[in-house]
Design an enzyme around this catalytic site. Structure first.
Site, short mmCIF file in Angstrom:
data_model
loop_
_atom_site.label_atom_id
_atom_site.label_comp_id
_atom_site.label_asym_id
_atom_site.label_seq_id
_atom_site.Cartn_x
_atom_site.Cartn_y
_atom_site.Cartn_z
N GLY A 47 17.11 -27.61 29.64
CA GLY A 47 17.27 -28.60 30.69
C GLY A 47 16.25 -28.35 31.78
O GLY A 47 15.63 -27.29 31.84
N GLN A 52 12.77 -28.33 40.17
CA GLN A 52 12.00 -27.28 39.48
C GLN A 52 10.53 -27.64 39.30
O GLN A 52 9.72 -26.78 38.98
CB GLN A 52 12.62 -26.97 38.11
CG GLN A 52 14.00 -26.32 38.22
CD GLN A 52 14.54 -26.00 36.84
OE1 GLN A 52 15.17 -26.84 36.20
NE2 GLN A 52 14.30 -24.78 36.37
N CYS A 100 16.93 -19.67 32.88
CA CYS A 100 16.41 -20.76 33.72
C CYS A 100 14.89 -20.66 33.73
O CYS A 100 14.36 -19.56 33.90
CB CYS A 100 16.97 -20.60 35.14
SG CYS A 100 16.40 -21.88 36.26
N LEU A 101 14.23 -21.80 33.55
CA LEU A 101 12.77 -21.76 33.51
C LEU A 101 12.18 -21.34 34.86
O LEU A 101 11.03 -20.90 34.92
CB LEU A 101 12.21 -23.13 33.10
CG LEU A 101 12.53 -23.55 31.65
CD1 LEU A 101 12.04 -24.96 31.38
CD2 LEU A 101 11.94 -22.56 30.65
N HIS A 142 24.67 -26.33 35.07
CA HIS A 142 23.50 -25.54 35.48
C HIS A 142 22.46 -26.44 36.15
O HIS A 142 21.96 -26.13 37.23
CB HIS A 142 22.91 -24.84 34.25
CG HIS A 142 21.65 -24.07 34.54
ND1 HIS A 142 21.59 -22.70 34.47
CD2 HIS A 142 20.41 -24.49 34.90
CE1 HIS A 142 20.35 -22.31 34.80
NE2 HIS A 142 19.62 -23.38 35.05
N GLU A 143 22.15 -27.57 35.50
CA GLU A 143 21.13 -28.48 36.07
C GLU A 143 21.63 -29.13 37.35
O GLU A 143 20.88 -29.30 38.30
CB GLU A 143 20.72 -29.54 35.04
CG GLU A 143 20.12 -29.01 33.75
CD GLU A 143 19.03 -27.97 33.96
OE1 GLU A 143 18.28 -28.06 34.95
OE2 GLU A 143 18.95 -27.06 33.12
N HIS A 146 20.99 -27.13 40.39
CA HIS A 146 19.62 -27.21 40.91
C HIS A 146 19.50 -28.32 41.96
O HIS A 146 18.75 -28.19 42.92
CB HIS A 146 18.63 -27.50 39.78
CG HIS A 146 18.22 -26.29 39.00
ND1 HIS A 146 17.58 -25.22 39.55
CD2 HIS A 146 18.35 -26.00 37.67
CE1 HIS A 146 17.32 -24.31 38.61
NE2 HIS A 146 17.79 -24.75 37.46
NI NI Z 1 17.60 -23.72 35.65
#
Ligand code: NI
Length: 166
Positions: A47, A52, A100-101, A142-143, A146
């Site tokens: 995701g 991000q 997480c990226l 999770h997303e 953000h």
């Molecule tokens: Ni993330």
């Protein structure tokens, strides 16, 4: 469409509450959504949220299908969500390992609601709603975090369960 640079933990944009999208059906929104998908795919992410890529808007995407970073979990269809919201259907929390990226090479054990109802708009302003559980519910939460400036370590109960992994 383009792969955009991802920003990393510590960056101010990742700590901010993102703004709601007010105009649908615009080239800007369509390009942002397409770029998020392309950037997620290029990085083998499950995701990605607009903050991000340093865009403080409430837009996020996710998909789990043959992902080498998450080989053993159920598939989740490619979904683009604008101005999403959710509510837990039951209070049951389940633990799972998240990455997480924006926090490369780390994984942490995080508790999330197992069963939720979420709603969102697509880029055309069409509202949709889903009831989901398991990994689909986890990746959503999770997303969604953000968009509120929250990274998964802030949700962890024990930082000893935060680890480096290749
Ligand atoms: Ni993330």
């Amino acid at each position: 469409m383009a792969v955009r640079p991802i920003i990393f933990t510590g960056h101010a944009t990742l700590k901010k509450v993102a703004e709601a999208v007010t105009e649908f059906n615009t080239p800007e929104l369509e390009v942002l959504a397409a770029d998020l998908v392309e950037t997620m795919h290029a990085n083998d992410g499950a995701g990605l949220a607009a903050p991000q890529v340093d865009v403080s808007l409430r837009v996020m995407v996710f998909e789990i299908a043959d992902n080498p970073r998450y080989p053993d979990i159920e598939t989740v269809p490619l979904t683009t969500l604008v101005n999403p919201g959710f509510e837990p259907i039951a209070n049951r929390l389940v633990e799972g390992w998240e990455g997480c990226l924006s926090i490369p090479k780390m994984r942490g054990l995080v508790r999330r609601y197992d069963h939720i109802r979420y709603w969102a708009y697509d880029v055309n302003g069409e509202r949709f709603e889903r009831e989901v559980s398991g990994w689909h519910a986890r990746v959503f939460q999770h997303e969604y975090d953000h968009l509120d400036g929250i990274l998964y370590p802030e949700r962890m109960h024990n930082l000893k369960e935060w680890m480096y992994c290749e």
